[in-house]
Design an enzyme around this catalytic site. Structure first.
Site, PDB file in Angstrom:
ATOM      1  N   ARG A   1      -7.492 -10.828   8.770  1.00  0.00           N
ATOM      2  CA  ARG A   1      -7.706 -11.822   9.988  1.00  0.00           C
ATOM      3  C   ARG A   1      -6.650 -11.018  11.214  1.00  0.00           C
ATOM      4  O   ARG A   1      -7.363 -10.829  12.055  1.00  0.00           O
ATOM      5  CB  ARG A   1      -6.000 -12.243   9.285  1.00  0.00           C
ATOM      6  CG  ARG A   1      -7.102 -13.859   9.019  1.00  0.00           C
ATOM      7  CD  ARG A   1      -6.433 -14.927   8.267  1.00  0.00           C
ATOM      8  NE  ARG A   1      -5.705 -14.142   6.820  1.00  0.00           N
ATOM      9  CZ  ARG A   1      -5.099 -14.621   5.851  1.00  0.00           C
ATOM     10  NH1 ARG A   1      -4.272 -16.257   6.510  1.00  0.00           N
ATOM     11  NH2 ARG A   1      -4.205 -13.924   5.059  1.00  0.00           N
ATOM     12  N   ILE A   2      -6.248 -10.347  10.842  1.00  0.00           N
ATOM     13  CA  ILE A   2      -5.340  -8.900  11.794  1.00  0.00           C
ATOM     14  C   ILE A   2      -6.247  -8.293  12.341  1.00  0.00           C
ATOM     15  O   ILE A   2      -6.736  -7.947  13.648  1.00  0.00           O
ATOM     16  CB  ILE A   2      -4.307  -8.704  11.850  1.00  0.00           C
ATOM     17  CG1 ILE A   2      -3.298 -10.036  11.190  1.00  0.00           C
ATOM     18  CG2 ILE A   2      -3.986  -7.514  12.686  1.00  0.00           C
ATOM     19  CD1 ILE A   2      -1.768  -8.998  10.823  1.00  0.00           C
TER      20      ILE A   2
ATOM     21  N   THR B   1      -0.089  -0.544  10.774  1.00  0.00           N
ATOM     22  CA  THR B   1       0.570  -1.550  11.576  1.00  0.00           C
ATOM     23  C   THR B   1       0.725  -2.290  10.694  1.00  0.00           C
ATOM     24  O   THR B   1       1.932  -3.555  10.518  1.00  0.00           O
ATOM     25  CB  THR B   1       0.716  -2.760  13.268  1.00  0.00           C
ATOM     26  OG1 THR B   1      -1.046  -3.198  12.572  1.00  0.00           O
ATOM     27  CG2 THR B   1       0.189  -2.191  14.038  1.00  0.00           C
TER      28      THR B   1
ATOM     29  N   ARG C   1       1.354  -2.234   6.276  1.00  0.00           N
ATOM     30  CA  ARG C   1       2.554  -1.353   5.429  1.00  0.00           C
ATOM     31  C   ARG C   1       2.808  -0.186   5.591  1.00  0.00           C
ATOM     32  O   ARG C   1       1.560   0.756   5.450  1.00  0.00           O
ATOM     33  CB  ARG C   1       2.168  -1.937   3.726  1.00  0.00           C
ATOM     34  CG  ARG C   1       2.687  -3.757   4.032  1.00  0.00           C
ATOM     35  CD  ARG C   1       3.484  -4.140   3.993  1.00  0.00           C
ATOM     36  NE  ARG C   1       4.201  -5.021   3.938  1.00  0.00           N
ATOM     37  CZ  ARG C   1       4.172  -6.184   5.641  1.00  0.00           C
ATOM     38  NH1 ARG C   1       4.091  -5.889   6.432  1.00  0.00           N
ATOM     39  NH2 ARG C   1       4.428  -7.469   5.480  1.00  0.00           N
TER      40      ARG C   1
ATOM     41  N   ASP D   1       3.954   1.292  13.005  1.00  0.00           N
ATOM     42  CA  ASP D   1       5.799   0.449  12.955  1.00  0.00           C
ATOM     43  C   ASP D   1       5.666   0.275  11.184  1.00  0.00           C
ATOM     44  O   ASP D   1       6.950  -0.367  11.120  1.00  0.00           O
ATOM     45  CB  ASP D   1       4.841  -0.925  13.155  1.00  0.00           C
ATOM     46  CG  ASP D   1       5.411  -1.792  13.945  1.00  0.00           C
ATOM     47  OD1 ASP D   1       6.198  -1.580  14.570  1.00  0.00           O
ATOM     48  OD2 ASP D   1       5.595  -3.611  13.435  1.00  0.00           O
TER      49      ASP D   1
ATOM     50  N   GLU E   1      11.019   2.671   3.785  1.00  0.00           N
ATOM     51  CA  GLU E   1      11.618   1.879   5.444  1.00  0.00           C
ATOM     52  C   GLU E   1      12.956   1.250   5.843  1.00  0.00           C
ATOM     53  O   GLU E   1      13.619   1.049   6.578  1.00  0.00           O
ATOM     54  CB  GLU E   1      10.641   0.956   6.496  1.00  0.00           C
ATOM     55  CG  GLU E   1      10.538  -0.505   5.891  1.00  0.00           C
ATOM     56  CD  GLU E   1       9.473  -1.081   6.976  1.00  0.00           C
ATOM     57  OE1 GLU E   1       8.367  -0.028   8.004  1.00  0.00           O
ATOM     58  OE2 GLU E   1       9.120  -2.002   6.882  1.00  0.00           O
TER      59      GLU E   1
ATOM     60  N   HIS F   1       9.298  -1.993  12.677  1.00  0.00           N
ATOM     61  CA  HIS F   1       8.719  -2.882  11.877  1.00  0.00           C
ATOM     62  C   HIS F   1       8.361  -4.030  12.657  1.00  0.00           C
ATOM     63  O   HIS F   1       9.049  -5.829  12.656  1.00  0.00           O
ATOM     64  CB  HIS F   1       9.082  -3.441  10.814  1.00  0.00           C
ATOM     65  CG  HIS F   1       8.226  -4.143   9.705  1.00  0.00           C
ATOM     66  ND1 HIS F   1       7.879  -3.749   8.260  1.00  0.00           N
ATOM     67  CD2 HIS F   1       7.495  -5.152  10.216  1.00  0.00           C
ATOM     68  CE1 HIS F   1       7.000  -5.009   8.275  1.00  0.00           C
ATOM     69  NE2 HIS F   1       6.551  -5.606   9.043  1.00  0.00           N
TER      70      HIS F   1
ATOM     71  N   ALA G   1       5.859  -5.613  14.785  1.00  0.00           N
ATOM     72  CA  ALA G   1       4.869  -6.170  15.055  1.00  0.00           C
ATOM     73  C   ALA G   1       4.563  -7.755  15.418  1.00  0.00           C
ATOM     74  O   ALA G   1       4.100  -8.337  16.400  1.00  0.00           O
ATOM     75  CB  ALA G   1       3.097  -5.205  13.845  1.00  0.00           C
ATOM     76  N   PHE G   2       5.441  -8.290  14.373  1.00  0.00           N
ATOM     77  CA  PHE G   2       4.854  -9.890  13.876  1.00  0.00           C
ATOM     78  C   PHE G   2       6.197 -10.260  15.585  1.00  0.00           C
ATOM     79  O   PHE G   2       6.141 -11.833  15.757  1.00  0.00           O
ATOM     80  CB  PHE G   2       5.289 -10.186  13.025  1.00  0.00           C
ATOM     81  CG  PHE G   2       7.369  -9.591  13.011  1.00  0.00           C
ATOM     82  CD1 PHE G   2       8.176  -8.598  11.939  1.00  0.00           C
ATOM     83  CD2 PHE G   2       8.282 -10.854  13.251  1.00  0.00           C
ATOM     84  CE1 PHE G   2       8.694  -8.796  12.273  1.00  0.00           C
ATOM     85  CE2 PHE G   2       9.600 -10.921  12.784  1.00  0.00           C
ATOM     86  CZ  PHE G   2       9.921  -9.699  12.343  1.00  0.00           C
TER      87      PHE G   2
HETATM   88  P1  NAD Z   1      -6.062 -10.351   5.392  1.00  0.00           P
HETATM   89  O1  NAD Z   1      -6.115 -10.665   4.084  1.00  0.00           O
HETATM   90  O2  NAD Z   1      -6.221 -11.340   6.106  1.00  0.00           O
HETATM   91  O3  NAD Z   1      -6.929  -9.255   5.525  1.00  0.00           O
HETATM   92  C1  NAD Z   1      -6.463  -7.913   4.831  1.00  0.00           C
HETATM   93  C2  NAD Z   1      -8.219  -7.198   4.866  1.00  0.00           C
HETATM   94  O4  NAD Z   1      -7.736  -6.194   4.072  1.00  0.00           O
HETATM   95  C3  NAD Z   1      -9.105  -8.263   4.344  1.00  0.00           C
HETATM   96  O5  NAD Z   1     -10.449  -8.481   4.588  1.00  0.00           O
HETATM   97  C4  NAD Z   1      -9.200  -7.620   2.663  1.00  0.00           C
HETATM   98  O6  NAD Z   1     -10.959  -7.898   1.997  1.00  0.00           O
HETATM   99  C5  NAD Z   1      -9.143  -6.227   2.915  1.00  0.00           C
HETATM  100  N1  NAD Z   1      -8.637  -5.137   2.326  1.00  0.00           N
HETATM  101  C6  NAD Z   1      -7.957  -5.529   0.489  1.00  0.00           C
HETATM  102  N2  NAD Z   1      -8.071  -4.468  -0.092  1.00  0.00           N
HETATM  103  C7  NAD Z   1      -8.465  -3.481   0.186  1.00  0.00           C
HETATM  104  C8  NAD Z   1      -8.741  -1.765   0.333  1.00  0.00           C
HETATM  105  N3  NAD Z   1      -8.783  -2.043  -1.496  1.00  0.00           N
HETATM  106  N4  NAD Z   1      -9.362  -1.512   1.002  1.00  0.00           N
HETATM  107  C9  NAD Z   1     -10.067  -2.114   2.259  1.00  0.00           C
HETATM  108  N5  NAD Z   1      -9.410  -2.406   2.207  1.00  0.00           N
HETATM  109  C10 NAD Z   1      -9.123  -4.450   1.609  1.00  0.00           C
HETATM  110  O7  NAD Z   1      -4.050  -9.573   6.071  1.00  0.00           O
HETATM  111  P2  NAD Z   1      -3.618  -9.771   7.276  1.00  0.00           P
HETATM  112  O8  NAD Z   1      -3.069 -11.608   7.918  1.00  0.00           O
HETATM  113  O9  NAD Z   1      -4.820  -9.106   8.337  1.00  0.00           O
HETATM  114  O10 NAD Z   1      -2.978  -8.847   7.583  1.00  0.00           O
HETATM  115  C11 NAD Z   1      -2.723  -7.462   7.081  1.00  0.00           C
HETATM  116  C12 NAD Z   1      -1.976  -6.967   6.680  1.00  0.00           C
HETATM  117  O11 NAD Z   1      -1.106  -6.183   7.861  1.00  0.00           O
HETATM  118  C13 NAD Z   1      -0.993  -7.461   5.966  1.00  0.00           C
HETATM  119  O12 NAD Z   1      -1.189  -6.833   4.151  1.00  0.00           O
HETATM  120  C14 NAD Z   1       0.923  -6.782   6.438  1.00  0.00           C
HETATM  121  O13 NAD Z   1       1.214  -6.061   5.123  1.00  0.00           O
HETATM  122  C15 NAD Z   1      -0.066  -6.484   7.430  1.00  0.00           C
HETATM  123  N6  NAD Z   1       1.591  -7.034   8.658  1.00  0.00           N
HETATM  124  C16 NAD Z   1       2.318  -6.158   9.229  1.00  0.00           C
HETATM  125  C17 NAD Z   1       3.576  -6.944  10.029  1.00  0.00           C
HETATM  126  C18 NAD Z   1       3.756  -6.858  10.841  1.00  0.00           C
HETATM  127  O14 NAD Z   1       4.863  -6.949  11.208  1.00  0.00           O
HETATM  128  N7  NAD Z   1       3.541  -4.900  11.403  1.00  0.00           N
HETATM  129  C19 NAD Z   1       3.001  -8.127  10.372  1.00  0.00           C
HETATM  130  C20 NAD Z   1       2.263  -9.121   9.312  1.00  0.00           C
HETATM  131  C21 NAD Z   1       1.593  -8.547   8.252  1.00  0.00           C
END
Ligand code: NAD
Length: 340
Positions: A153-154, A232, A234, A258, A263, A302, A304-305
């Site tokens: 999604r992101i 951004t 983990r 981020d 952390e 941290h 980004a959200f």
């Molecule tokens: P999402 O589940 O929609 O997308 C994650 C993608 O990673 C998926 O397409 C999945 O198939 C892929 N994936 C899973 N395992 C994998 C692997 N081994 N190798 C490659 N790709 C792989 O999640 P999202 O909503 O896009 O969020 C992604 C991450 O962003 C979250 O898991 C979270 O850790 C992080 N996040 C950070 C913040 C922040 O404030 N910094 C805020 C929200 C989310």
């Protein structure tokens, strides 16, 4: 008058929005703390517990709250809650599954531009009294290859934001959906190709055993010299020691981070200096300090959200989680099988 349901909220995420929460949950007895939940101070009469990722909701807290019937967390992640303990009592745990992927994607883009145009160093220089552009030369994004690790999604929102920059976008995902390529204008490649061809690599995969330290020394050795890395997602996706090495070797030209592994240990850095940590954790802490101090990195806490809109959406979904539960519908319950 019927007794109002006692809701105890830890509002560390957004301490100033206590009034908003109380107004929206007018029919409830809402008690707000701006500290993380503490077993010694939590009201034992609590029926609905509102928490954030900085409170550890363990078996002892759950056992203390004999009247507890619902936990709502103001986050997507729920690994701070002992799910086994709540399941034994049949207590639902409702999260916020979706509050704004574009929010995080916009931040990744901001880090990318801050690195490519040395914005942080330019601002710092001017504030310190020197109005001089020498040494601040950046690079164009146009024509560069951006590698997106985790086109979920992101990641996909980030790819959409890149559309106006004239970049070539390649992506690696463990579970590719071919139809996304045409829709969003990128190409899936192998991990080795992503590492070898990207001028900028942006990480958007979750932290899993399969993604832990995916950016290690071996991966960095495969990267294009001069690569920039954005994280951004983990902290645990990057082996901090390897990144420090990559920066020192000149393979990695810059990093925008981020998130950092461990952390939480950075929140009180003075206290940490006097605590005894296992050697592995101590090394992580030292590597984080090296990354923070490095002249070619930008590290943010941290955040980004953290936009007004996203935080309001988090609060609104949490409020809905409470009111739906009272009306007899449990929504976004992570104790249910779909979340395993
Ligand atoms: P999402 O589940 O929609 O997308 C994650 C993608 O990673 C998926 O397409 C999945 O198939 C892929 N994936 C899973 N395992 C994998 C692997 N081994 N190798 C490659 N790709 C792989 O999640 P999202 O909503 O896009 O969020 C992604 C991450 O962003 C979250 O898991 C979270 O850790 C992080 N996040 C950070 C913040 C922040 O404030 N910094 C805020 C929200 C989310």
């Amino acid at each position: 008058m019927p007794k109002k349901t006692v809701c105890s909220f830890s509002l560390t995420l957004t301490p100033t929005l206590g009034g908003y929460l109380k107004k929206k949950l007018r029919g409830y007895d809402v008690r707000i703390s701006t500290d993380p939940i503490d077993i010694n101070t939590i009201d034992p009469q609590t029926e609905i517990l509102g928490t954030f990722v900085d409170s550890k909701i363990d078996a002892a807290i759950i056992a203390k709250l004999k009247k507890l019937k619902l936990i709502v967390t103001l986050s997507t992640g729920f690994d701070h809650i002992d799910l086994q303990a709540v399941k034994k009592r049949g207590i639902p745990v409702c999260n916020v599954p979706d509050y704004g992927q574009h929010t995080v994607a916009e931040f990744a883009l901001a880090l990318m531009l801050a690195l490519s145009r040395k914005i942080f160093w330019g601002v710092k220089r001017v504030k310190e009294g020197s109005y001089d552009y020498h040494g601040l030369r950046g690079f164009d994004l146009k024509g560069k290859t951006v590698g997106v690790y985790g086109a979920g999604r992101i990641g996909v929102h980030f790819i959409d934001l890149l559309a106006g920059f004239g970049t070539r976008v390649i992506g690696y995902d463990a579970f590719p959906h071919k139809e996304l390529q045409d829709k969003h204008g990128f190409t899936y490649v192998s991990m080795n190709t992503l590492l070898a061809e990207s001028d900028i690599i942006s990480l958007h995969a979750p932290l899993l055993p399969s993604t832990y330290h995916v950016i290690d020394k071996k991966a960095i050795k495969k990267m294009k010299p001069g690569v920039h890395i954005i994280n951004t997602a983990r902290g645990g996706l990057i082996d901090s020691e390897a990144l420090v090495w990559g920066l020192e070797e000149g393979i990695v030209a810059g990093a925008g981070l981020d998130v950092l592994e461990g952390e939480d240990l950075l929140e009180d850095r003075t206290k940490m200096l006097y605590s005894t940590l296992p050697p592995k954790l101590m090394k992580t802490v030292l590597m984080n300090e090296a990354l923070i101090a490095h002249p070619r990195t930008i590290v943010t806490p941290h955040s980004a959200f953290n936009t007004h809109e996203a935080v309001t959406r988090i609060l609104d979904t949490t409020i809905e989680n409470v009111t739906a539960f009272t009306a007899g519908t449990v929504q976004h319950d992570v104790t249910q099988p779909a979340h395993k």
